[in-house]
Design a protein around this motif. Structure first.
Motif, short mmCIF file in Angstrom:
data_model
loop_
_atom_site.label_atom_id
_atom_site.label_comp_id
_atom_site.label_asym_id
_atom_site.label_seq_id
_atom_site.Cartn_x
_atom_site.Cartn_y
_atom_site.Cartn_z
N LEU A 65 1.16 -1.13 -0.18
CA LEU A 65 0.10 0.05 -0.06
C LEU A 65 0.54 1.04 -0.16
O LEU A 65 1.25 1.63 -0.72
N SER A 142 -2.17 2.07 7.48
CA SER A 142 -2.70 1.67 6.82
C SER A 142 -3.67 3.36 6.88
O SER A 142 -4.00 2.90 5.20
N LYS A 143 -4.50 3.26 7.16
CA LYS A 143 -5.72 4.01 7.19
C LYS A 143 -5.13 5.00 6.37
O LYS A 143 -5.43 6.41 6.17
N TYR A 145 -2.34 6.18 4.62
CA TYR A 145 -1.80 5.74 3.04
C TYR A 145 -3.55 5.12 2.49
O TYR A 145 -3.68 5.98 1.28
N ASP A 146 -4.42 5.04 2.63
CA ASP A 146 -5.14 4.25 1.97
C ASP A 146 -6.11 6.06 1.89
O ASP A 146 -6.35 6.91 0.71
N ARG A 150 -6.95 7.80 -1.34
CA ARG A 150 -8.51 8.52 -2.04
C ARG A 150 -8.34 9.66 -2.08
O ARG A 150 -8.62 10.48 -3.28
#
Length: 164
Positions: A65, A142-143, A145-146, A150
């Motif tokens: 990710l 993770s949040k 890079y998510d 977006r």
């Protein structure tokens, strides 16, 4: 045999039976206690193995990710003419710092192929808590890079609207 003698023998017989019952109850209680402790250890080992496997998988997904998010951010910045900006330099520093943090976390994480059979329930519990702490840190990254991906997708949408 007189009634008082008979009462003595009955009392002695019931006393012996009571003693045998008490001793066997104590033995069975001890065996049950040992069995419940071994089941508790087994449950903790299984839970720990599951948590370690999830964490190891999460590490791999997070590395992919971050790589994807970095390429995405660079492509969007390039398209917007901001590739050499201070914002991109800050982004690159964050990516490098996060990759270093992941390497450190991965090195400190328990091994997935370890058996953990020789550990006490107390040690198993503390290791399980440690793996959950690692998982929380992985989830936070993770949040992050998510959200970056977006945001890049939104920027791509705006670029397409301006061009098209």
């Amino acid at each position: 045999m007189s009634a008082p003698e008979l009462m003595g023998y009955v009392g002695m017989a019931t006393g012996i039976i009571g003693a045998i019952t008490g001793i066997s109850g104590a033995i069975m209680g001890y065996v049950s206690y040992r069995r419940s402790n071994s089941l508790k250890s087994l449950d903790l080992r299984i839970e720990l193995r599951k948590a370690v496997n999830v964490a190891q998988s999460s590490f791999q997904q997070l590395a992919k990710l971050i790589e994807y998010a970095n390429k995405s951010r660079q492509a969007v910045a390039s398209a917007m003419g901001r590739y050499q900006s201070g914002m991109m330099e800050k982004w690159k520093q964050e990516v490098e710092a996060d990759n270093n943090a992941i390497k450190t976390l991965f090195q400190n994480a328990p091994a997935a192929d370890k058996s953990y059979d020789d550990l006490t329930p107390k040690v198993l519990e503390s290791m399980l808590v440690e793996v959950h702490r690692l998982q929380v840190q992985i989830d936070e990254l993770s949040k992050k890079y998510d959200a970056a991906v977006r945001a890049d997708d939104e920027d791509r949408k705006h670029i397409r609207e301006r061009l098209g």
